[in-house]
Write an enzyme that holds these catalytic residues in place. Structure first.
Site, PDB file in Angstrom:
ATOM      1  CG  HIS A 100     -15.596 -41.585  47.326  1.00 31.19           C
ATOM      2  ND1 HIS A 100     -15.439 -41.855  45.997  1.00 31.19           N
ATOM      3  CD2 HIS A 100     -14.722 -42.370  47.988  1.00 31.19           C
ATOM      4  CE1 HIS A 100     -14.510 -42.793  45.862  1.00 31.19           C
ATOM      5  NE2 HIS A 100     -14.056 -43.120  47.049  1.00 31.19           N
ATOM      6  CG  ASP A 103     -17.138 -39.101  44.602  1.00 30.62           C
ATOM      7  OD1 ASP A 103     -16.018 -38.592  44.723  1.00 30.62           O
ATOM      8  OD2 ASP A 103     -17.364 -40.331  44.672  1.00 30.62           O
TER       9      ASP A 103
HETATM   10  C1  XLS Z   1      -9.018 -46.294  44.894  1.00 29.97           C
HETATM   11  C2  XLS Z   1     -10.211 -47.027  45.225  1.00 29.97           C
HETATM   12  C3  XLS Z   1     -11.436 -46.190  45.590  1.00 29.97           C
HETATM   13  C4  XLS Z   1     -12.465 -47.034  46.287  1.00 29.97           C
HETATM   14  C5  XLS Z   1     -13.522 -46.257  47.006  1.00 29.97           C
HETATM   15  O1  XLS Z   1      -8.045 -46.844  44.400  1.00 29.97           O
HETATM   16  O2  XLS Z   1     -10.491 -47.880  44.148  1.00 29.97           O
HETATM   17  O3  XLS Z   1     -11.957 -45.569  44.479  1.00 29.97           O
HETATM   18  O4  XLS Z   1     -13.102 -47.903  45.408  1.00 29.97           O
HETATM   19  O5  XLS Z   1     -12.987 -45.381  47.925  1.00 29.97           O
END
Ligand code: XLS
Ligand code: CA
Ligand code: CA
Length: 437
Positions: A100, A103
């Site tokens: 993201h 991140d």
């Molecule tokens: C959350 C999601 C997230 C997505 C990406 O539950 O898994 O991590 O994969 O935003």
């Protein structure tokens, strides 16, 4: 370059007899399965957020993890995380990573500052990719953590929150494009509702579709050739999320004329939260030619939330790989370990144990699934089960040549249906177990 895992070398393949916890027992990257190297089938990816950001906190306690890349200066931490990511990918032989925007670089006091932070880290990511050959599987914008998204992003009652999300998506898509990302993910973190008492559901869904149309337009404008993936999840953080499962996503995309632009990113733990099996969700995606990518993890049968544990269940990986192989692989995506180490597994080396186990679990699943396919009895059984559709009335119905009246005449003449055959559920379960042992 600083080393964050100095006590760990490249993880070797040693075969099933090995007792070395830091060696692969099944993942042998260049071994051919159905004529293709394992690494090309599996396309493993590290999830930046769980591996390098999440510290192990839960609603009852603070962080536990030792994360040597974390220092006082957030931008230095961000740079360290890049180094840690590529070091880990290289040592594990993982060829992809996902992130993201938040991140990778910390949010600033303003949107412009956040973008500037992002822009300072992107060259480091590019350099890491060039040095190691590791590639970006997908990028995504975090439009759910900051309090401004408390009502959602694309579905917020606040039009400014929508615009803010649009800005983040545009920027993150551009970065993903610049880094040669294979895909871009949309997970509607808070795109749902807590109560219908305060919600205009139709308007929210119309807005979500608008946001996705805007994203498609932007994709074409910047020339991004990667795939767009929608990631279904039924709940958490909101009580009801609109992208609740694969079928709901496909219906939404179809209704709003978006279907051709999106594939699905199926997460194992989201499937079980939706009351489905992992394989069910993969199968729904696959039969609609929408199996884009996978977030590989597992839930806990005793817990009702998104525990995001590393996948270790061979039965699950076998069934998943049966569907993935049948579909001919992913549409641009891979197997991203959207999984976190247990709160009590707080040392950096635990990340290696977790990934090694998960990679071996999928490698085993792949080999077992290929053996089941080579044997052919499962396929033959299914084909034979539907044999009544290959000729006679079945073939005519499939061809659209039978009216209700004609079916009535046929059945009145015949009197009773042909004898049913057993579904042989237990025999087939035994067959799968025979290949697993
Ligand atoms: C959350 C999601 C997230 C997505 C990406 O539950 O898994 O991590 O994969 O935003
Ligand atoms: Ca996920
Ligand atoms: Ca999850």
């Amino acid at each position: 370059m600083a080393q964050f895992f100095p006590q760990i070398g490249s993880v070797p393949f040693q075969g099933p007899q090995s007792r070395d916890p830091l060696a692969f027992k099944h993942y042998n990257r260049d071994e051919l399965v159905e004529g293709k190297p394992m690494r090309e089938h599996l396309r493993f990816s590290i999830a930046y957020w769980h591996s390098f950001c999440g510290g192990g906190s839960d609603p009852f306690g603070v962080n536990t993890r030792l994360m040597p890349w974390q220092v006082d200066d957030p931008m230095q931490t961000a740079a360290n995380k890049v180094a840690a990511c590529f070091e880990m990918c290289q040592k594990l032989g993982i060829e992809f990573y996902c992130f993201h925007d938040n991140d990778v670089a910390p949010e600033g006091a303003t949107l412009a500052e956040s973008f500037a932070n992002f822009d300072r880290i992107v060259p480091l990511l590019r350099e890491g990719q060039q040095k190691t050959g590791v590639k970006l599987l997908w990028g995504t914008a975090n439009c759910f953590s900051n309090p401004r998204f408390m009502h959602g992003a694309g579905t917020s009652c606040n039009a400014d929150a929508f615009a803010y999300a649009a800005a983040k998506i545009a920027k993150t898509m551009e970065v993903t494009h610049a880094l040669g990302g294979a895909g871009y993910v949309f997970w509607g973190g808070r795109e749902g509702y807590k109560t219908l008492l305060n919600t205009d559901m139709k308007r929210e869904l119309d807005h979500l579709a608008r946001l996705l149309h805007m994203a498609v337009e932007h994709k074409h404008k910047i020339g991004f050739k990667g795939r767009f993936f929608i990631e279904p999840k039924p709940k958490e953080p909101t009580k009801h999320q609109y992208d609740s499962d694969a079928a709901a996503c496909l219906a939404f995309l179809q209704k709003y004329d978006l279907l051709e632009h999106f594939d699905l990113n199926i997460e194992a733990n989201h499937a079980t939260l939706a009351g489905h099996s992992f394989q069910h969700e993969l199968e729904v995606a696959a039969i609609n030619d929408k199996l884009g990518s996978v977030d590989a993890n597992r839930g806990d049968v005793l817990l009702g939330w998104d525990t995001d544990q590393f996948p270790t269940d061979i039965y699950d990986t076998t069934l998943a790989m049966l569907t993935i192989l049948k579909a001919g692989g992913f549409k641009g995506g891979g197997l991203n370990f959207d999984a976190k180490v247990a709160r009590e597994s707080f040392e950096p080396i635990d990340l290696f144990h977790a990934h090694i186990g998960a990679m071996d679990s999928f490698a085993r699943g792949l080999k077992i699934a290929a053996a089941i396919r080579a044997d052919g009895s499962l396929d033959r059984f299914i084909k034979q089960r539907y044999a009544s559709w290959d000729t006679g009335i079945g073939a005519q119905i499939e061809a659209g040549q039978v009216t209700l009246d004609q079916a009535r005449r046929y059945m009145l003449d015949k009197g009773e249906i042909a004898p049913n055959q057993s579904g042989r559920v237990e025999m087939l379960e035994n067959l799968i177990n025979q290949f697993i042992s």
